[in-house]
Design a protein around this motif. Structure first.
Motif, PDB file in Angstrom:
ATOM      1  N   ASP A  30       0.466  -1.333  -0.142  1.00  0.00           N
ATOM      2  CA  ASP A  30       0.212   0.048   0.289  1.00  0.00           C
ATOM      3  C   ASP A  30       0.858   1.413  -0.191  1.00  0.00           C
ATOM      4  O   ASP A  30       0.881   2.185  -0.594  1.00  0.00           O
ATOM      5  CB  ASP A  30      -0.853  -0.104   1.332  1.00  0.00           C
ATOM      6  CG  ASP A  30      -1.591  -0.639   1.188  1.00  0.00           C
ATOM      7  OD1 ASP A  30      -3.146  -0.823   0.570  1.00  0.00           O
ATOM      8  OD2 ASP A  30      -1.971  -1.720   1.916  1.00  0.00           O
ATOM      9  N   THR A  95      -3.798  -8.437   5.630  1.00  0.00           N
ATOM     10  CA  THR A  95      -3.478  -8.507   4.523  1.00  0.00           C
ATOM     11  C   THR A  95      -3.838  -8.452   3.224  1.00  0.00           C
ATOM     12  O   THR A  95      -4.208 -10.210   3.322  1.00  0.00           O
ATOM     13  CB  THR A  95      -2.268  -7.412   4.042  1.00  0.00           C
ATOM     14  OG1 THR A  95      -1.737  -6.264   5.259  1.00  0.00           O
ATOM     15  CG2 THR A  95      -1.660  -7.437   2.640  1.00  0.00           C
ATOM     16  N   ARG A 118      -2.797  -5.439  -0.428  1.00  0.00           N
ATOM     17  CA  ARG A 118      -3.227  -4.425   0.246  1.00  0.00           C
ATOM     18  C   ARG A 118      -4.345  -4.821   1.117  1.00  0.00           C
ATOM     19  O   ARG A 118      -4.878  -5.643   0.832  1.00  0.00           O
ATOM     20  CB  ARG A 118      -4.565  -4.132  -1.233  1.00  0.00           C
ATOM     21  CG  ARG A 118      -3.872  -3.806  -2.661  1.00  0.00           C
ATOM     22  CD  ARG A 118      -3.566  -2.484  -2.033  1.00  0.00           C
ATOM     23  NE  ARG A 118      -2.632  -1.897  -3.711  1.00  0.00           N
ATOM     24  CZ  ARG A 118      -2.099  -1.741  -3.785  1.00  0.00           C
ATOM     25  NH1 ARG A 118      -0.338  -2.447  -3.311  1.00  0.00           N
ATOM     26  NH2 ARG A 118      -0.919  -1.601  -5.605  1.00  0.00           N
ATOM     27  N   GLU A 125     -10.332  -2.504  -3.967  1.00  0.00           N
ATOM     28  CA  GLU A 125      -9.641  -3.310  -4.925  1.00  0.00           C
ATOM     29  C   GLU A 125      -8.990  -4.429  -3.174  1.00  0.00           C
ATOM     30  O   GLU A 125      -8.128  -5.804  -4.519  1.00  0.00           O
ATOM     31  CB  GLU A 125      -8.692  -2.173  -5.160  1.00  0.00           C
ATOM     32  CG  GLU A 125      -7.632  -2.194  -3.831  1.00  0.00           C
ATOM     33  CD  GLU A 125      -6.498  -1.099  -3.882  1.00  0.00           C
ATOM     34  OE1 GLU A 125      -5.755  -1.019  -4.320  1.00  0.00           O
ATOM     35  OE2 GLU A 125      -6.978  -0.067  -3.727  1.00  0.00           O
ATOM     36  N   SER A 126      -9.217  -4.459  -2.515  1.00  0.00           N
ATOM     37  CA  SER A 126      -8.138  -5.480  -1.618  1.00  0.00           C
ATOM     38  C   SER A 126      -8.944  -6.540  -1.797  1.00  0.00           C
ATOM     39  O   SER A 126      -8.400  -7.653  -2.397  1.00  0.00           O
ATOM     40  CB  SER A 126      -8.486  -5.114   0.094  1.00  0.00           C
ATOM     41  OG  SER A 126      -7.419  -3.720   0.142  1.00  0.00           O
TER      42      SER A 126
END
Length: 141
Positions: A30, A95, A118, A125-126
């Motif tokens: 990130d 994450t 991410r 988006e993760s």
């Protein structure tokens, strides 16, 4: 190879961590974009990372889902960064991890071409990164 990341990074073995990546490999986190083994090793040697080690931390990589296609593979998993704070352990980060791997020319091992992380904090988006990896797709889609 992926499971060795946590013990190596928490042990402060900068050269060992860097060696997991291809010479031109990328670690896209990130808040950091690290291109090449030298920059990945420097992250482990950094004052910030060494502070995490002195405080007490554990980078825990969950079991991966891996799709192999010849000499290339896509792996996806979760990871947690657990830190020691005020006598207790706290999850600092959860994450989504997407790994693009390549079989090494020498020996039976694999190397990281790109690892994209991410944080799982509700941003779309993760989970999308996890879904693409579970289907064997590249991180950017």
């Amino acid at each position: 190879m992926m499971a060795s990341y946590g013990p190596l990074v928490d042990g402060g073995d900068a050269d060992g961590v860097a060696a997991l990546w291809a010479t031109d490999g990328v670690y896209d986190i990130d808040e950091l974009f690290l291109a090449g083994q030298e920059r990945i090793g420097a992250m482990v040697r950094s004052t910030a990372h060494q502070g995490w080690i002195r405080q007490g931390c554990a980078h825990v990589v969950g079991p991966p889902h891996i799709t192999v296609d010849g000499d290339e593979a896509v792996a996806v998993c979760h990871s947690l960064m657990v830190v020691h704070e005020e006598g207790r352990y706290v999850v600092r980060r959860a994450t989504a991890n997407h790994w693009c791997l390549r079989r090494m020319d020498a020996g039976p091992g694999w190397e990281v071409v790109t690892r994209t992380n991410r944080v799982l904090d509700g941003r779309p988006e993760s989970p999308a990164l996890l879904a693409r990896g579970a289907h064997g797709e590249p991180a950017a889609g």
